[in-house]
Structures are given as C-alpha cells and as structure tokens.
Enzyme design. Sequence first.
Site, short mmCIF file in Angstrom:
data_model
loop_
_atom_site.label_atom_id
_atom_site.label_comp_id
_atom_site.label_asym_id
_atom_site.label_seq_id
_atom_site.Cartn_x
_atom_site.Cartn_y
_atom_site.Cartn_z
N ALA A 14 17.52 -41.92 -9.14
CA ALA A 14 18.94 -42.19 -9.37
C ALA A 14 19.12 -43.66 -9.74
O ALA A 14 18.26 -44.50 -9.45
CB ALA A 14 19.78 -41.85 -8.13
N GLU B 83 0.82 -1.21 0.00
CA GLU B 83 0.00 0.00 0.00
C GLU B 83 0.86 1.26 0.00
O GLU B 83 0.55 2.24 -0.70
CB GLU B 83 -0.92 0.01 1.23
N LEU C 145 21.99 -25.08 -4.31
CA LEU C 145 20.65 -24.73 -3.85
C LEU C 145 20.31 -23.25 -4.04
O LEU C 145 19.47 -22.70 -3.31
CB LEU C 145 20.45 -25.12 -2.37
#
Length: 364
Positions: A161, A51, A203
């Site tokens: 995997a 806002e 990551l």
Amino acid sequence: MDTRWMAQALALGRRGMGQTWPNPAVGCVIVREGRVVGRGWTQPGGRPHAEVMALQMAGDAARGATAYVTLEPCAHHGQTPPCCDALIAAGVARVVAPIADSDPRVSGQGFERLRQNGIQVRTGVLAGEALQDHAGFFLRVEQGRPWLTLKLALTLDGRIATATGESQWITGPEARHAAHALRARHDAVLVGGGTARADNPRLTVRGYDVPRQPVRVVASRNLDLPLLGDLARTAQEVPVWLCHGAGIGNDLFTAWQQLGAKLLPVPLSAGRLDAGGMLQVLGHQGLTRVFCEGGGQLAASLLAQDLVDELHVFTAGMALGAEGHPGIGALGINTLRDAPRFELVDVCPRGSDIQHVWRRISFT
C-alpha cells in the site's frame, strides 16, 4: 498403468479441496479390464466419501475391478460405515492407494482389513503427490493445525500500500482471479483486524462456482471491527469466525455474537494474538487448509513462528518506495541464517503481473 489411473484419482480428489473439511479431499477411480467404470470424490461437508461415490457409479461392474484411491480407505465407523467394508462388499479384486492414513483410527487398519478379505493392495504409487494434496489433513491430525498458505500482492519493492494506505489495486484482474481460485481451494480465508478495518473485504470466492464459501476468519485481539461492514452484514450467510484475546467480554463481543459470528478465544504472546495458538484453535474447529491474505503484521507473526507452509507472491510492475507499507512486518532478524527460507516450485505470468509459488523447505 497404475500411475495413469492414480493421476486421474488425484485430479478428482482436488475437486473437493476447500469443501470437505474436516475430512480429507479424496479421489477414487474404479477400473475394470482397462476401462473406467466408476469415478468419485469426497463431497462437500466430507461425505459421501470418494469410494462410495465411485462404487455407486460402478454398480456390479466393480466386482473384480481395481479401485484407485488417493488415501488409505477408512476403517472406522464415523457418521458413515467404513469405506474398506464398502470395497469388500462390492467385490473389488485390488486396491491401489499411494499412502496410509495417519489418523490413528485408520493408520494401516484399512489396508489390513482389505488384505484379510483377499483383496490385493498396492501402495506407493504417486505417493509424493498424494502427500502434498493431503498435507493439510495430516497436519491437523498430527500437529493439530491446518496447512497455511500466505498470499502477498506486492509491488516490485515489496510494498502492499502507499503511505496513505491505498492498495486497490496493486495487481491486475488476472492476478486477482487467480487469488480467488486459491480461496476456493482452501477451507478458510484469514486476515488481520487491520486489513478488515482498512479494506472492508468480503473474503468470498467470486468468479468461480463453489458449493460452499470458505469460512472467513479475522484475527482481532479486541474485536474492534466495523459492525456495519460487509463481514458483519453477511455473517449469517457466510460463516465469520473471529479470533480474539482470551477473557474479552465487551459490547463488541456481544454484538458480533448477535450478528452470527463464531467467537474463538486465542492465547496472547507479547501482547498480541499468538499465531501458533490461533492455528491450533482453527485446527480444533476442523480446518485443514487456511489461506491468509494479510496484512503485514499477521504475515510476520506467521513467518516468525515457521507456520507458513506455502507462499503465493503476486508481483506487480510498480514501485512505491520506502514510505509505502511493507508486505511483511518486522521479523527481528539479525542474521541471514535466521531468515525463513522457501523453495521456488512454480512461476506463472498473470496478465502484467507474475505469480511465484514458494514452499517451506522443511516440509519438502
């Protein structure tokens, strides 16, 4: 017309996803006489609020205008003054917000203060979309834990995997690019200790420009993680949080502290880190949205405790057979009625792979 402008405000708010925690990612559009005079969204770190950003852009044009805000304007004094007071001072005539804020410091008080100052308030516009966008914030406020998204990159037969542990890469570059976009929309990326040891992951978000990287969280009971890996090397550049068993105080604990990691003790259950307790710890730290990328045992722990709110499954056109590592570890399920269930909400091709998005049925 309210629906049109609220849709724009929601789109703006999503720009802040992954950047605003512990605050919600709010969007705001100010409209006067059918023309947008101000736009804003919550900034990185949670302030300024949406806002305030929109009112700064609108200036004097905000007087008599309608403000479309994706969550009830705050009514409490935190590190910044209440947004409802800013809207009142700016002279807006009307505020449209889809839902109330469940934070007890706000919860209806923002709407009431606006009405007491002669501002017309309308609620319920695109409420379903707003509830979904703010689900992580509400979960942290109401249940103490963040929204949990689980990502799996699987072969056709559900393997992550080969028998020898080779996993790079099962899916193609388009799927990996989409996964980075998902990382960017979350506060933190979570993996288990086995994944950290086997893959030496960074990551981080790559391929997208983000104001700040997500927190990197590793669940490792004994902190037996490589001290020369990428996470350790960059711990002072991008935050690393390590969830470990309570009471641990070995040399690895001290080493990770010296590297700059945050050490978070988590209660144990059946000799393993308790997944629910871990999410409570992460929620206490302010996280609202966590993106889990493995491995199989961590995924199973989260699913077993009904903690997965959304699943993103990237499926590649290959098969590895029973000797491959399963994407999800043992769940101990004997009957179909006990299996975690999800509702399919989207399917999208990603190069030669397919992305399926599933949402927990109990949430929808």
